[in-house]
Design a protein around this motif. Structure first.
Motif, PDB file in Angstrom:
ATOM      1  N   ILE A 147      -9.176  -0.182  -5.849  1.00  0.00           N
ATOM      2  CA  ILE A 147      -8.846  -0.895  -7.081  1.00  0.00           C
ATOM      3  C   ILE A 147      -8.467   0.110  -8.160  1.00  0.00           C
ATOM      4  O   ILE A 147      -8.887   1.257  -8.135  1.00  0.00           O
ATOM      5  CB  ILE A 147      -9.992  -1.808  -7.561  1.00  0.00           C
ATOM      6  N   ARG A 148      -7.670  -0.372  -9.091  1.00  0.00           N
ATOM      7  CA  ARG A 148      -7.255   0.467 -10.209  1.00  0.00           C
ATOM      8  C   ARG A 148      -8.411   0.546 -11.199  1.00  0.00           C
ATOM      9  O   ARG A 148      -8.963  -0.473 -11.593  1.00  0.00           O
ATOM     10  CB  ARG A 148      -6.030  -0.120 -10.884  1.00  0.00           C
ATOM     11  N   PRO A 149      -8.798   1.757 -11.611  1.00  0.00           N
ATOM     12  CA  PRO A 149      -9.928   1.877 -12.546  1.00  0.00           C
ATOM     13  C   PRO A 149      -9.577   1.322 -13.917  1.00  0.00           C
ATOM     14  O   PRO A 149      -8.441   1.432 -14.376  1.00  0.00           O
ATOM     15  CB  PRO A 149     -10.201   3.378 -12.602  1.00  0.00           C
ATOM     16  N   PHE A 204      -6.695  12.597  -6.600  1.00  0.00           N
ATOM     17  CA  PHE A 204      -6.330  11.241  -6.208  1.00  0.00           C
ATOM     18  C   PHE A 204      -5.559  10.567  -7.335  1.00  0.00           C
ATOM     19  O   PHE A 204      -6.005  10.548  -8.478  1.00  0.00           O
ATOM     20  CB  PHE A 204      -7.584  10.410  -5.893  1.00  0.00           C
ATOM     21  N   THR A 205      -4.395  10.053  -7.010  1.00  0.00           N
ATOM     22  CA  THR A 205      -3.634   9.255  -7.968  1.00  0.00           C
ATOM     23  C   THR A 205      -3.413   7.892  -7.338  1.00  0.00           C
ATOM     24  O   THR A 205      -3.116   7.787  -6.147  1.00  0.00           O
ATOM     25  CB  THR A 205      -2.274   9.897  -8.305  1.00  0.00           C
ATOM     26  N   PHE A 206      -3.574   6.859  -8.148  1.00  0.00           N
ATOM     27  CA  PHE A 206      -3.405   5.500  -7.641  1.00  0.00           C
ATOM     28  C   PHE A 206      -1.957   5.319  -7.220  1.00  0.00           C
ATOM     29  O   PHE A 206      -1.045   5.655  -7.969  1.00  0.00           O
ATOM     30  CB  PHE A 206      -3.781   4.497  -8.723  1.00  0.00           C
ATOM     31  N   PRO A 207      -1.711   4.796  -6.020  1.00  0.00           N
ATOM     32  CA  PRO A 207      -0.324   4.679  -5.547  1.00  0.00           C
ATOM     33  C   PRO A 207       0.473   3.690  -6.382  1.00  0.00           C
ATOM     34  O   PRO A 207      -0.031   2.637  -6.763  1.00  0.00           O
ATOM     35  CB  PRO A 207      -0.483   4.179  -4.106  1.00  0.00           C
ATOM     36  N   ASP A 208       1.720   4.045  -6.664  1.00  0.00           N
ATOM     37  CA  ASP A 208       2.608   3.179  -7.420  1.00  0.00           C
ATOM     38  C   ASP A 208       3.317   2.261  -6.436  1.00  0.00           C
ATOM     39  O   ASP A 208       4.256   2.665  -5.750  1.00  0.00           O
ATOM     40  CB  ASP A 208       3.608   4.012  -8.225  1.00  0.00           C
ATOM     41  N   MET A 209       2.853   1.026  -6.360  1.00  0.00           N
ATOM     42  CA  MET A 209       3.388   0.082  -5.388  1.00  0.00           C
ATOM     43  C   MET A 209       4.755  -0.450  -5.800  1.00  0.00           C
ATOM     44  O   MET A 209       5.510  -0.937  -4.974  1.00  0.00           O
ATOM     45  CB  MET A 209       2.417  -1.098  -5.226  1.00  0.00           C
ATOM     46  N   PHE A 210       5.061  -0.376  -7.087  1.00  0.00           N
ATOM     47  CA  PHE A 210       6.288  -0.970  -7.588  1.00  0.00           C
ATOM     48  C   PHE A 210       7.158   0.100  -8.241  1.00  0.00           C
ATOM     49  O   PHE A 210       7.518  -0.008  -9.405  1.00  0.00           O
ATOM     50  CB  PHE A 210       5.961  -2.081  -8.584  1.00  0.00           C
ATOM     51  N   PRO A 262     -11.748  11.105 -13.966  1.00  0.00           N
ATOM     52  CA  PRO A 262     -11.225  12.392 -13.500  1.00  0.00           C
ATOM     53  C   PRO A 262     -10.276  12.202 -12.322  1.00  0.00           C
ATOM     54  O   PRO A 262     -10.291  11.170 -11.655  1.00  0.00           O
ATOM     55  CB  PRO A 262     -12.488  13.151 -13.077  1.00  0.00           C
ATOM     56  N   LYS A 263      -9.459  13.221 -12.079  1.00  0.00           N
ATOM     57  CA  LYS A 263      -8.435  13.132 -11.031  1.00  0.00           C
ATOM     58  C   LYS A 263      -9.032  13.040  -9.619  1.00  0.00           C
ATOM     59  O   LYS A 263      -8.373  12.586  -8.705  1.00  0.00           O
ATOM     60  CB  LYS A 263      -7.510  14.350 -11.093  1.00  0.00           C
ATOM     61  N   ASN A 264     -10.272  13.487  -9.440  1.00  0.00           N
ATOM     62  CA  ASN A 264     -10.852  13.511  -8.099  1.00  0.00           C
ATOM     63  C   ASN A 264     -11.789  12.335  -7.851  1.00  0.00           C
ATOM     64  O   ASN A 264     -12.626  12.390  -6.954  1.00  0.00           O
ATOM     65  CB  ASN A 264     -11.568  14.824  -7.854  1.00  0.00           C
ATOM     66  N   VAL A 265     -11.677  11.248  -8.605  1.00  0.00           N
ATOM     67  CA  VAL A 265     -12.532  10.067  -8.415  1.00  0.00           C
ATOM     68  C   VAL A 265     -11.660   8.883  -8.041  1.00  0.00           C
ATOM     69  O   VAL A 265     -10.648   8.602  -8.688  1.00  0.00           O
ATOM     70  CB  VAL A 265     -13.333   9.758  -9.703  1.00  0.00           C
ATOM     71  N   ALA A 266     -12.057   8.180  -6.970  1.00  0.00           N
ATOM     72  CA  ALA A 266     -11.371   6.968  -6.531  1.00  0.00           C
ATOM     73  C   ALA A 266     -12.341   5.797  -6.660  1.00  0.00           C
ATOM     74  O   ALA A 266     -13.538   5.947  -6.433  1.00  0.00           O
ATOM     75  CB  ALA A 266     -10.905   7.101  -5.088  1.00  0.00           C
ATOM     76  N   THR A 267     -11.820   4.627  -7.009  1.00  0.00           N
ATOM     77  CA  THR A 267     -12.654   3.444  -7.213  1.00  0.00           C
ATOM     78  C   THR A 267     -12.343   2.421  -6.132  1.00  0.00           C
ATOM     79  O   THR A 267     -11.183   2.117  -5.864  1.00  0.00           O
ATOM     80  CB  THR A 267     -12.369   2.830  -8.599  1.00  0.00           C
ATOM     81  N   PHE A 268     -13.392   1.886  -5.511  1.00  0.00           N
ATOM     82  CA  PHE A 268     -13.249   0.901  -4.450  1.00  0.00           C
ATOM     83  C   PHE A 268     -14.097  -0.313  -4.756  1.00  0.00           C
ATOM     84  O   PHE A 268     -15.175  -0.208  -5.332  1.00  0.00           O
ATOM     85  CB  PHE A 268     -13.714   1.470  -3.098  1.00  0.00           C
ATOM     86  N   TYR A 298     -17.715   4.257  -6.710  1.00  0.00           N
ATOM     87  CA  TYR A 298     -16.950   5.369  -7.272  1.00  0.00           C
ATOM     88  C   TYR A 298     -17.140   6.551  -6.335  1.00  0.00           C
ATOM     89  O   TYR A 298     -18.238   7.084  -6.197  1.00  0.00           O
ATOM     90  CB  TYR A 298     -17.455   5.716  -8.677  1.00  0.00           C
ATOM     91  N   VAL A 299     -16.060   6.974  -5.696  1.00  0.00           N
ATOM     92  CA  VAL A 299     -16.108   8.046  -4.702  1.00  0.00           C
ATOM     93  C   VAL A 299     -15.561   9.317  -5.338  1.00  0.00           C
ATOM     94  O   VAL A 299     -14.429   9.337  -5.819  1.00  0.00           O
ATOM     95  CB  VAL A 299     -15.289   7.671  -3.450  1.00  0.00           C
ATOM     96  N   THR A 300     -16.386  10.364  -5.337  1.00  0.00           N
ATOM     97  CA  THR A 300     -15.976  11.649  -5.886  1.00  0.00           C
ATOM     98  C   THR A 300     -15.535  12.553  -4.747  1.00  0.00           C
ATOM     99  O   THR A 300     -16.284  12.791  -3.797  1.00  0.00           O
ATOM    100  CB  THR A 300     -17.136  12.301  -6.657  1.00  0.00           C
ATOM    101  N   LEU A 301     -14.332  13.064  -4.854  1.00  0.00           N
ATOM    102  CA  LEU A 301     -13.777  13.998  -3.877  1.00  0.00           C
ATOM    103  C   LEU A 301     -13.998  15.421  -4.378  1.00  0.00           C
ATOM    104  O   LEU A 301     -14.352  15.623  -5.537  1.00  0.00           O
ATOM    105  CB  LEU A 301     -12.289  13.706  -3.701  1.00  0.00           C
ATOM    106  N   PRO A 302     -13.791  16.433  -3.544  1.00  0.00           N
ATOM    107  CA  PRO A 302     -13.936  17.810  -4.026  1.00  0.00           C
ATOM    108  C   PRO A 302     -12.968  18.117  -5.171  1.00  0.00           C
ATOM    109  O   PRO A 302     -11.963  17.431  -5.352  1.00  0.00           O
ATOM    110  CB  PRO A 302     -13.594  18.661  -2.797  1.00  0.00           C
ATOM    111  N   ARG A 303     -13.276  19.150  -5.931  1.00  0.00           N
ATOM    112  CA  ARG A 303     -12.448  19.500  -7.097  1.00  0.00           C
ATOM    113  C   ARG A 303     -11.023  19.857  -6.714  1.00  0.00           C
ATOM    114  O   ARG A 303     -10.099  19.682  -7.494  1.00  0.00           O
ATOM    115  CB  ARG A 303     -13.068  20.658  -7.860  1.00  0.00           C
TER     116      ARG A 303
END
Length: 150
Positions: A28-30, A104-110, A35-41, A95-100
């Motif tokens: 999901i879009r936060p 992660f950038t949210f994909p631009d679907m459009f 931060p750039k290394n965090v993804a939200t699910f 909230y998933v934290t990846l290494p420094r």
């Protein structure tokens, strides 16, 4: 990892057993800046943070540093006519934290939305111009339907 029951024994061979996990994850879009290394699910309510970490590491081979989860309450709404209250389902957010070093950038679907917008504007301008030509052609015949032409 699964709460589904296998079917009871049936006569004949082979006994087919398929592993179907109940877990699901949705990227999901936060809502806030992260931060750039965090993804939200958005994950199923039964998943723990260890399940999320194992899911991403084993299936997608992602290096996961940390996982934080929270439960977002569903919205409540009162019916205006009958007066009863309805509530949407609660959602678990991970909230998933990846290494420094990972980013992660949210994909631009459009991505082609700008190109489509330009083509839509062009077709709108063409239709406006065609309507102006139609009005100019029929301005001397007021009250006559547009489909009636000689």
């Amino acid at each position: 990892m699964s709460t589904r029951w296998y079917p009871i024994y049936q006569r004949g061979n082979p006994q087919l057993r398929i592993f179907l996990p109940n877990f699901w994850m949705k990227l999901i879009r936060p809502t806030e800046e992260q931060p750039k290394n965090v993804a939200t699910f958005s994950v199923s309510m039964q998943m723990t943070k260890y399940d999320v970490q194992n899911y991403l590491e084993k299936i997608y081979k992602l290096p996961v540093v940390d996982v934080r989860t929270r439960i977002e309450l569903g919205k409540t709404k009162r019916d205006q006519v009958h007066g009863y209250v309805t509530k949407e389902d609660d959602v678990k957010i991970a909230y998933v934290t990846l290494p420094r070093t990972e980013e992660f950038t949210f994909p631009d679907m459009f991505a082609d939305r700008q190109e489509k917008k330009e083509s839509d504007e062009k077709s709108l301008d063409d239709s406006k111009e065609g309507f102006k030509r139609f009005l100019d052609r029929n301005k001397k015949r007021a009250g006559t339907p547009g489909w009636f032409s000689i």
